[in-house]
Design a protein around this motif. Structure first.
Motif, short mmCIF file in Angstrom:
data_model
loop_
_atom_site.label_atom_id
_atom_site.label_comp_id
_atom_site.label_asym_id
_atom_site.label_seq_id
_atom_site.Cartn_x
_atom_site.Cartn_y
_atom_site.Cartn_z
N SER A 1 -3.68 3.46 -7.51
CA SER A 1 -4.55 2.67 -6.67
C SER A 1 -3.95 1.28 -6.54
O SER A 1 -3.70 0.61 -7.54
CB SER A 1 -5.94 2.57 -7.31
OG SER A 1 -6.69 1.56 -6.69
N LYS B 1 0.83 -1.20 0.00
CA LYS B 1 0.00 0.00 0.00
C LYS B 1 0.87 1.25 0.00
O LYS B 1 0.58 2.22 -0.70
CB LYS B 1 -0.94 0.01 1.20
CG LYS B 1 -1.92 1.14 1.19
CD LYS B 1 -2.93 1.03 2.32
CE LYS B 1 -3.94 2.15 2.23
NZ LYS B 1 -4.91 2.08 3.30
N GLU B 2 1.95 1.21 0.77
CA GLU B 2 2.87 2.34 0.82
C GLU B 2 3.51 2.58 -0.56
O GLU B 2 3.69 3.71 -0.98
CB GLU B 2 3.94 2.06 1.87
CG GLU B 2 4.67 3.26 2.35
CD GLU B 2 5.60 2.94 3.51
OE1 GLU B 2 6.62 3.64 3.60
OE2 GLU B 2 5.31 2.03 4.30
N CYS C 1 -2.05 -4.33 -3.80
CA CYS C 1 -2.69 -4.56 -2.49
C CYS C 1 -3.65 -5.72 -2.56
O CYS C 1 -4.17 -6.05 -3.56
CB CYS C 1 -3.44 -3.32 -2.04
SG CYS C 1 -2.37 -1.91 -1.77
N ASN D 1 1.56 6.99 -6.48
CA ASN D 1 0.30 7.68 -6.77
C ASN D 1 -0.61 6.85 -7.68
O ASN D 1 -1.11 7.32 -8.69
CB ASN D 1 0.58 9.07 -7.40
CG ASN D 1 -0.65 9.96 -7.37
OD1 ASN D 1 -1.49 9.83 -6.48
ND2 ASN D 1 -0.75 10.84 -8.32
N ASN E 1 0.94 4.17 -2.82
CA ASN E 1 0.79 5.59 -2.47
C ASN E 1 1.98 6.40 -2.98
O ASN E 1 1.79 7.50 -3.51
CB ASN E 1 0.65 5.77 -0.96
CG ASN E 1 -0.69 5.30 -0.44
OD1 ASN E 1 -1.67 5.21 -1.18
ND2 ASN E 1 -0.75 4.99 0.84
#
Length: 67
Positions: A60, A51-52, A67, A58, A55
């Motif tokens: 999903s 997830k990091e 994820c 940038n 992010n």
């Protein structure tokens, strides 16, 4: 497609070096080497970093399979 194969094109598209992505992920040691190992499939990031990573790039995480 493996996770590392997904990271590299997005990283390049975002104009990030391996070092810059590693710093965004707060990796220890030689951060560029760690990202290179992820991209080559030599290492796999811990699931908690997915997830990091999404992010930091940038994107999903679910849409790109991180994820």
């Amino acid at each position: 497609m493996k996770l590392g194969e997904k990271i590299k094109p997005v990283r390049i598209h975002r104009g990030l070096s391996q070092r810059e992505l590693g710093e965004r992920l707060r990796l220890d040691g030689n951060v560029a080497n760690r990202i290179a190992q992820y991209e080559s499939g030599f290492r796999t990031p811990k699931e908690s970093k997915n997830k990091e990573t999404a992010n930091a790039l940038n994107v999903s995480g679910r849409s790109c399979g991180m994820c």
